[in-house]
Design an enzyme around this catalytic site. Structure first.
Site, short mmCIF file in Angstrom:
data_model
loop_
_atom_site.label_atom_id
_atom_site.label_comp_id
_atom_site.label_asym_id
_atom_site.label_seq_id
_atom_site.Cartn_x
_atom_site.Cartn_y
_atom_site.Cartn_z
N ASP A 71 -8.19 -0.51 0.01
CA ASP A 71 -6.90 -0.51 0.71
C ASP A 71 -5.93 0.45 0.04
O ASP A 71 -5.07 1.04 0.70
CB ASP A 71 -6.30 -1.92 0.72
CG ASP A 71 -6.93 -2.82 1.77
OD1 ASP A 71 -8.14 -2.66 2.03
OD2 ASP A 71 -6.22 -3.67 2.33
N ASN A 116 0.84 -1.20 0.00
CA ASN A 116 0.00 0.00 0.00
C ASN A 116 0.87 1.25 0.00
O ASN A 116 0.61 2.22 -0.71
CB ASN A 116 -0.91 0.03 1.24
CG ASN A 116 -1.98 -1.04 1.23
OD1 ASN A 116 -2.20 -1.71 0.22
ND2 ASN A 116 -2.65 -1.22 2.36
N ASP A 133 -1.05 3.40 6.30
CA ASP A 133 -0.11 3.19 5.20
C ASP A 133 -0.03 4.44 4.33
O ASP A 133 1.05 4.84 3.89
CB ASP A 133 -0.54 2.00 4.35
CG ASP A 133 -0.74 0.75 5.17
OD1 ASP A 133 -0.02 0.56 6.16
OD2 ASP A 133 -1.63 -0.05 4.82
N GLY A 169 -6.04 1.05 5.81
CA GLY A 169 -5.12 1.62 4.84
C GLY A 169 -4.70 3.05 5.11
O GLY A 169 -3.79 3.57 4.46
N ASN A 206 2.74 -1.17 13.33
CA ASN A 206 1.67 -1.98 12.74
C ASN A 206 1.37 -3.23 13.58
O ASN A 206 1.43 -4.36 13.07
CB ASN A 206 2.04 -2.38 11.31
CG ASN A 206 1.27 -1.60 10.27
OD1 ASN A 206 0.17 -1.11 10.54
ND2 ASN A 206 1.82 -1.48 9.09
N LYS A 252 1.14 8.90 15.71
CA LYS A 252 -0.14 9.26 15.10
C LYS A 252 -1.24 9.09 16.14
O LYS A 252 -1.32 8.05 16.80
CB LYS A 252 -0.42 8.37 13.89
CG LYS A 252 0.65 8.41 12.80
CD LYS A 252 0.47 7.29 11.80
CE LYS A 252 0.73 5.94 12.42
NZ LYS A 252 0.52 4.82 11.47
#
Length: 322
Positions: A309, A50, A273, A270, A182, A241
């Site tokens: 995505d 992605n 990413d 997504g 992640n 984030k």
């Protein structure tokens, strides 16, 4: 298994190499749950690819390095990523193991992913992939904690790249190692306690770390961005984030916060990413820190407004190129 391409003057290295698993994605055409659906749409998705697709859309040379099965899903993945401008010459085809698949199951509060990736071709990647010629010249190598969770051999591969950095033992220029934490709890089932130290150690060894405030709290019990950055030291650049609130970067003593734009969220899959791709694009074009974060927000916002995505980034490109 031989690597199908080699870096040469005729085939210069990509700006960014993204390494990790990509799967076939089967998703409903609307927000009803899987149990109520009679047809599904086939697409592709994987955290690292992605990022590669978004970087290609933003005008950079991006390569994806991985392993797929010798099956229709593997062929579909390579063809779609190539059509999006991503270099896939370094992707190995595994005749013995299948390409992973996941389903999206919409719910009232969130979309739940259902993974069918155990024993996949990508799960059989190992430390030998660190010798791939694609890794010998990029400015950035981007990986994520998802790969560490796939198998012991995949964890060994990240150890070679992120911690030992063996592909660049004799290199004059070493790439910036970008690591997105992640954390996917479902991938750590049966070894939940291993996730926190494994992902922490990889993050500390990277040059640039992306981490969600919520996942840091779940992993390490650390909720404030300042404390998260301290926990991940000596990583020289940490980007925390915090969903709709914004993102904060910590770079050699400088702290920069940029609020996230207000948008109506369709699906969050997504978005992280896309944010990473926007930020990395800012690194490649030497933007200042606030501009990097702002571009990350713009690309993430495009993903948040889409069920795909890999979203269409044309909306983000207009303001980004002014």
């Amino acid at each position: 298994m031989p690597h199908p391409t080699a870096v040469s003057p005729e085939h210069p290295p990509a700006d960014v190499v993204c390494l990790g698993e990509t799967m076939a994605v089967l998703s409903p055409p609307d927000d009803r749950p899987l149990v109520d659906q009679s047809a599904l749409r086939l697409s592709v998705g994987g955290a690292e690819s992605n990022v590669a697709c978004a970087l290609a859309a933003l005008g950079h040379r991006a390569a994806w390095l991985s392993r797929v099965g010798d099956d229709a899903f593997g062929r579909r993945i390579r063809a779609e990523l190539a059509a999006r401008g991503v270099e896939v010459g370094g992707v190995a085809v595994d005749p013995a193991h299948p390409t992973g698949v996941y389903f999206k199951d919409p719910g009232p509060d969130a979309t739940r992913p259902l993974y069918y990736r155990s024993g996949s071709a990508a799960a059989h990647m190992g430390p030998e992939l660190a010798g791939a010629p694609e890794l010998r010249g990029p400015r950035i190598v981007h990986v994520s904690g998802i790969t560490a969770a796939l198998s012991g051999s995949c964890a060994g591969l990240l150890e070679e790249i992120v911690v030992r950095r063996t592909p660049w033992d004799d290199a004059v220029r070493r790439p910036l190692i970008s690591f997105d934490v992640n954390h996917r709890p479902a991938l750590w089932t049966g070894r939940t306690a291993d996730a926190a130290p494994a992902l922490r150690d990889l993050a500390r060894a990277a040059d640039l770390v992306f981490v969600g405030r919520d996942e840091a709290e779940a992993l390490w019990g650390t909720a404030h961005p300042d404390d998260i950055a301290s926990l991940l030291a000596p990583a020289p650049l940490v980007v925390v984030k915090d969903a709709e609130h914004g993102a904060t970067s910590y770079a050699t003593g400088d702290v920069t916060f940029v609020p996230a734009p207000e948008i109506e969220v369709v699906e969050p899959v997504g978005a992280g990413d896309a944010f990473a791709a926007g930020y990395l694009s800012g690194v490649l074009t030497d933007l200042d820190e606030a501009s990097r974060l702002r571009l990350g927000h713009l690309t993430a916002a495009t993903a948040l407004r889409s069920r795909d995505d890999i979203p269409d980034l044309s909306e983000a490109l207009a303001p980004a190129r002014r």
